[in-house]
Design an enzyme around this catalytic site. Structure first.
Site, short mmCIF file in Angstrom:
data_model
loop_
_atom_site.label_atom_id
_atom_site.label_comp_id
_atom_site.label_asym_id
_atom_site.label_seq_id
_atom_site.Cartn_x
_atom_site.Cartn_y
_atom_site.Cartn_z
N ASN A 234 0.86 -1.14 -0.08
CA ASN A 234 -0.06 0.05 -0.01
C ASN A 234 0.80 1.00 -0.05
O ASN A 234 1.52 1.57 0.98
CB ASN A 234 -0.92 0.02 1.30
CG ASN A 234 -2.03 1.08 1.26
OD1 ASN A 234 -1.69 2.27 0.61
ND2 ASN A 234 -2.69 1.10 2.16
N LYS B 294 3.20 0.70 3.16
CA LYS B 294 3.08 -0.31 4.04
C LYS B 294 3.15 -1.83 3.41
O LYS B 294 2.67 -1.80 2.25
CB LYS B 294 1.66 -0.27 4.58
CG LYS B 294 1.39 0.94 5.50
CD LYS B 294 -0.08 0.87 6.05
CE LYS B 294 -0.77 2.25 6.73
NZ LYS B 294 -1.89 2.54 6.35
N ARG C 85 -2.53 -2.14 -3.52
CA ARG C 85 -3.95 -1.35 -3.17
C ARG C 85 -3.85 -0.06 -4.23
O ARG C 85 -2.62 0.68 -4.24
CB ARG C 85 -3.81 -0.88 -1.72
CG ARG C 85 -5.02 -0.09 -1.68
CD ARG C 85 -5.01 0.66 -0.15
NE ARG C 85 -6.20 1.64 -0.14
CZ ARG C 85 -6.10 2.80 0.50
NH1 ARG C 85 -5.06 3.08 1.05
NH2 ARG C 85 -7.24 3.46 0.51
N GLY D 110 -13.20 5.55 10.86
CA GLY D 110 -11.94 5.66 11.64
C GLY D 110 -11.28 7.09 11.31
O GLY D 110 -12.19 7.79 11.35
N ASN D 111 -10.39 7.28 10.84
CA ASN D 111 -9.84 8.70 10.52
C ASN D 111 -10.69 9.28 9.35
O ASN D 111 -11.28 10.28 9.44
CB ASN D 111 -8.57 8.96 10.03
CG ASN D 111 -7.59 9.31 11.36
OD1 ASN D 111 -8.06 9.99 12.14
ND2 ASN D 111 -6.35 8.38 11.34
N ARG E 113 -10.20 9.26 20.20
CA ARG E 113 -9.92 9.23 21.60
C ARG E 113 -9.57 10.38 22.42
O ARG E 113 -10.21 10.77 23.53
CB ARG E 113 -8.63 8.22 21.79
CG ARG E 113 -9.00 6.82 21.66
CD ARG E 113 -7.45 6.13 21.69
NE ARG E 113 -6.95 6.63 20.19
CZ ARG E 113 -6.02 5.82 19.59
NH1 ARG E 113 -5.53 4.60 20.09
NH2 ARG E 113 -5.52 6.24 18.62
N GLY F 215 -10.86 1.88 13.12
CA GLY F 215 -10.59 2.45 14.39
C GLY F 215 -11.56 2.49 15.66
O GLY F 215 -11.49 2.18 16.47
N GLY G 43 -15.14 2.37 14.99
CA GLY G 43 -15.92 1.11 14.96
C GLY G 43 -15.63 -0.08 15.70
O GLY G 43 -16.61 -0.54 16.50
N GLU G 44 -14.34 -0.34 15.77
CA GLU G 44 -13.98 -1.56 16.25
C GLU G 44 -13.78 -1.30 17.75
O GLU G 44 -13.71 -2.31 18.48
CB GLU G 44 -12.40 -2.20 15.60
CG GLU G 44 -12.75 -2.53 14.19
CD GLU G 44 -11.37 -2.77 13.69
OE1 GLU G 44 -10.38 -2.86 14.16
OE2 GLU G 44 -11.52 -2.69 12.34
N GLU H 146 -8.25 -5.32 5.10
CA GLU H 146 -8.11 -4.96 3.70
C GLU H 146 -6.98 -5.70 2.89
O GLU H 146 -7.22 -6.24 1.80
CB GLU H 146 -8.10 -3.44 3.37
CG GLU H 146 -9.10 -2.76 3.84
CD GLU H 146 -8.97 -1.25 4.15
OE1 GLU H 146 -8.62 -1.12 5.29
OE2 GLU H 146 -9.22 -0.36 3.38
P1 ADP Z 1 -7.46 5.24 9.32
O1 ADP Z 1 -8.64 5.79 8.59
O2 ADP Z 1 -6.20 6.03 9.36
O3 ADP Z 1 -7.08 3.91 8.83
P2 ADP Z 1 -8.42 3.87 11.76
O4 ADP Z 1 -9.06 3.20 11.13
O5 ADP Z 1 -7.05 3.54 12.13
O6 ADP Z 1 -7.86 5.19 10.84
O7 ADP Z 1 -9.17 4.83 12.79
C1 ADP Z 1 -8.20 5.79 13.74
C2 ADP Z 1 -9.18 6.51 14.68
O8 ADP Z 1 -9.64 5.33 15.37
C3 ADP Z 1 -8.52 7.39 15.64
O9 ADP Z 1 -9.21 8.61 15.59
C4 ADP Z 1 -8.52 7.08 17.06
O10 ADP Z 1 -8.61 7.80 17.91
C5 ADP Z 1 -9.72 5.93 16.85
N1 ADP Z 1 -9.75 5.00 17.93
C6 ADP Z 1 -9.11 3.92 18.08
N2 ADP Z 1 -9.15 3.43 19.28
C7 ADP Z 1 -10.17 3.92 19.89
C8 ADP Z 1 -11.04 3.89 21.09
N3 ADP Z 1 -10.66 2.81 21.81
N4 ADP Z 1 -12.02 4.76 21.38
C9 ADP Z 1 -12.32 5.61 20.25
N5 ADP Z 1 -11.67 5.85 19.21
C10 ADP Z 1 -10.50 4.99 18.99
#
Ligand code: ADP
Length: 400
Positions: free
Chosen positions: A7, A14, A92, A211-212, A286, A332, A334-335, A386
């Site tokens: 990626n 990555k 990717r 996520g972001n 977070r 991030g 959602g999980e 992915e």
């Molecule tokens: P990207 O779109 O960069 O791949 P990710 O899917 O890794 O992003 O998601 C990153 C986001 O997930 C960040 O904003 C992070 O704060 C959030 N995140 C990770 N763990 C938690 C948590 N326990 N509670 C709330 N948000 C979280």
């Protein structure tokens, strides 16, 4: 069979090396600051775990790939004895326009088509292409496969992907909804079907990749029928730093009032808006959760705007699908965030989706069914993968 998944971003790369016998990851890593001084690689080999985190000069992507191949074959942190053990490379690629509705084995024609797609994804496709070309130069006899972020959404009907602007802009300038995060939506929807022990072809699924960057997709019978991201990843939900959908008339109004060029305006919408813009603190969910807990009103409202927007799309897509068999949370946020999942999935009992708060609270970064026992539809947490989809597509294409 061993598949290397790459990626490539503008200054990062990555990678993961898969053993397809059991889909296990043999090694993975990240090259950063490629072409910038202080470039470094973090490489992790598995079974047993060995890590090397080191600064190495990487002037371009070809050098980065050469460095990661050295890591993979290194006597201490390596996992293969020679590059010839790699059977294929999966890349990717962000944008495939309407040219790619599936992953493709790369040949000259496919390379030229990916090149064509650069106009619609000027920040993302060029580094993806550089990664592909660098691999072809270093591994000329190893097949390369392109897996597109947009491909899964190519099944959207025209009434979902067309914008109501003069039709010529679609035919002449390719302006339409493409949707992104397709590999993730595809992976989690097919895992959801497996978890429900039902064929994906008979399910109505809403997938929330939060996520972001964030997007929601409506998936009927295994096919994407709508998604929130559009012509670019800027549309739809508010995100870490992206605005998501706003009234388009705001742009010219603000550009005049604030004396902004179109590039500056776009930069505000992409980099200074969303959770960061609303809270004034951070784009990281977070940080916002912590600040809100300490009484910061703007962090609190940023989170409320996000949750409300996701919920609104979930309701809309339920109407589109005529009901929901599974609501899936991934990426991030959602999980890992029970609070955000509860804000989105709470109060959906009228749709046949009832959340179990204890199960929701306990599910962090693992697959889980967090719906109450009597819930007609299921609410699921599914960590996305992915890279595994890219590896599997690559394996399937080279086995043909
Ligand atoms: P990207 O779109 O960069 O791949 P990710 O899917 O890794 O992003 O998601 C990153 C986001 O997930 C960040 O904003 C992070 O704060 C959030 N995140 C990770 N763990 C938690 C948590 N326990 N509670 C709330 N948000 C979280």
């Amino acid at each position: 069979m061993k598949i290397l998944v790459l990626n490539a971003g503008s200054s990062s790369l990555k990678y993961q090396l898969f053993d397809m016998r059991d889909n296990s990851v043999l090694a993975k890593g990240l090259c950063e600051r490629i072409g910038i001084c202080g470039s470094k690689i973090k490489h992790t080999a598995e079974s047993p775990r060995r890590i090397r985190d080191t600064e190495v000069q990487m002037d371009d992507h070809q050098q980065a790939i050469s460095v990661l191949l050295d890591m993979l074959t290194d006597s201490e942190v390596g996992v293969i004895s020679s590059m010839t053990e790699i059977d294929a490379v999966g890349h990717r690629v962000v944008h495939g326009e309407e040219l790619f509705s599936k992953s493709s084995l790369i040949n000259d024609e496919v390379l030229a088509a990916i090149e064509l797609c650069c106009a619609l994804a000027p920040l993302h496709n060029p580094p993806n292409l550089i990664g592909i070309r660098a691999c072809m130069a270093l591994m000329p006899n190893i097949p390369q496969v392109a897996v597109f972020d947009t491909a899964f959404h190519q099944t959207m009907p025209n009434y979902a992907f067309l914008y109501s602007i003069p039709y010529e802009y679609y035919t002449r300038n390719k302006i339409r909804r493409y949707g992104f995060h397709g590999t993730s939506h595809r992976y989690v929807s097919s895992r959801a079907a497996q978890m429900l022990n039902r064929p994906v072809e008979e399910l109505r699924i809403i997938t929330c990749h939060l996520g972001n960057g964030s997007s929601v997709a409506a998936i009927r019978n295994g096919c994407s029928v709508d998604t929130t991201m559009g012509f670019t990843p800027l549309e739809g939900l508010p995100m870490g730093t992206r605005s998501g959908s706003i009234d388009p008339a705001i742009l010219s109004y603000l550009m005049e009032k604030e004396n902004l060029s179109s590039d500056e305006m776009l930069n505000v919408l992409n980099k200074k808006s969303g959770m960061l813009g609303l809270s004034g603190i951070s784009s990281d969910f977070r940080d916002l959760a912590n600040a809100a807990k300490e009484g910061n009103d703007r962090a609190d409202i940023a989170l409320k705007v996000f949750n409300y927007s996701v919920k609104k799309y979930v309701g809309g897509y339920s109407a589109v699908l005529g009901g929901v068999d599974a609501l899936v949370f991934t990426a991030g946020v959602g999980e890992n965030s029970p609070a955000i999942r509860a804000a989105i999935a709470g109060g959906l009992d009228y749709m046949g989706l009832s959340l179990d708060s204890d199960k929701n609270e306990a599910a962090r970064g693992v697959e889980a069914d967090i719906s109450a026992s009597g819930s007609r539809g299921r609410i699921l947490v599914i960590p996305t993968n992915e890279e595994l989809v890219i590896a599997k597509d690559t394996e399937a294409l080279i086995k043909r």
